[in-house]
Design an enzyme around this catalytic site. Structure first.
Site: not given
Ligand code: 0O2
Length: 207
Positions: A144, A158
């Site tokens: 990927e 985050i």
């Protein structure tokens, strides 16, 4: 179900080879593109091999039995490569560089920039296969490639830390705020392109 350790390690050998080879291939493509166009759209590249725990958890989430066949067949991101760029306009340039390579075959594309995920996640994903040489000929290994801006990467990193894997168990207020900031980040990405264009025009006039 228990997976045979030796069989698992043997399989992982080919994934690790694919990661090394694909990383080198991308380095070459980026270098050659810079020589040809004079511009490098890539800020930096990060790589990782998915942990055994994450692979098993992902198979469980997808309701597949844990075995090597199902990993090879249904887990596309054992090899993960992330390409980070400064401007959102760099993303199509990077996609083109990859698509024009003769050794990388694209098997799936996911445009989470045009169609962001419900969480607010934005990124462009290419699921590819890359040939790994073996004594019996080449093996095509699924990998990927995630392509995103620095700002998208800031948000996603985050989000991954604070909510992605436990979004059902955290206060709705947090998910709502993260979604809102994803939109803000998208606006910042657009503004940075405009600022860059102003500077480029200014430089052109000045030269
Ligand atoms: P990790 O820990 O990052 O490896 P499918 O392709 O349909 O079989 P998959 O692989 O779940 O299923 O596809 P999807 O949704 O495109 O997600 C692929 C990867 O994108 C995820 O891998 C994450 O890395 C990233 N991603 C997707 N959605 C989000 C999101 O909402 N927030 C963040 N931060 N990242 C996201 P993993 O294996 O789920 O996780």
């Amino acid at each position: 179900m228990k997976i045979d350790d030796e069989k698992y390690e043997n399989m992982m050998f080919y994934y690790k080879s694919a990661l090394r080879l694909l990383e080198t291939e991308l380095d070459t493509l980026i270098y050659e593109n810079k020589i040809k166009t004079g511009y490098n759209p890539v800020e930096h590249v990060k790589t990782r091999i998915k942990s055994k725990e994450s692979i098993f958890q992902k198979l469980k989430n997808k309701n597949y039995e844990i075995n090597c066949y199902n990993i090879i067949e249904y887990i596309y991101d054992v090899v993960g490569i992330r390409i980070i760029c400064a401007f959102i306009t760099d993303i199509p340039l990077i996609i083109d560089i990859i698509k024009n390579d003769k050794n990388i075959s694209i098997i799936k594309e996911k445009d989470y920039i045009k169609n962001p995920k419900a969480t607010g996640y934005r990124s462009y994903h290419l699921i590819v296969t890359f040939p790994v040489p073996t004594a019996n000929g080449t093996k095509d290994i699924k990998c990927e490639i995630q392509i995103r801006t620095l700002a998208m990467d800031f948000w996603a990193s985050i989000d991954h830390k604070i909510q992605y894997k436990f979004s059902n168990t955290i206060p709705k207020e947090v998910t709502n705020q993260l979604f809102k900031y994803s939109k803000n980040i998208s606006q910042i990405d657009q503004t940075m392109v405009e600022l860059n264009n102003i500077v480029n025009e200014y430089k052109e006039k000045a030269s």
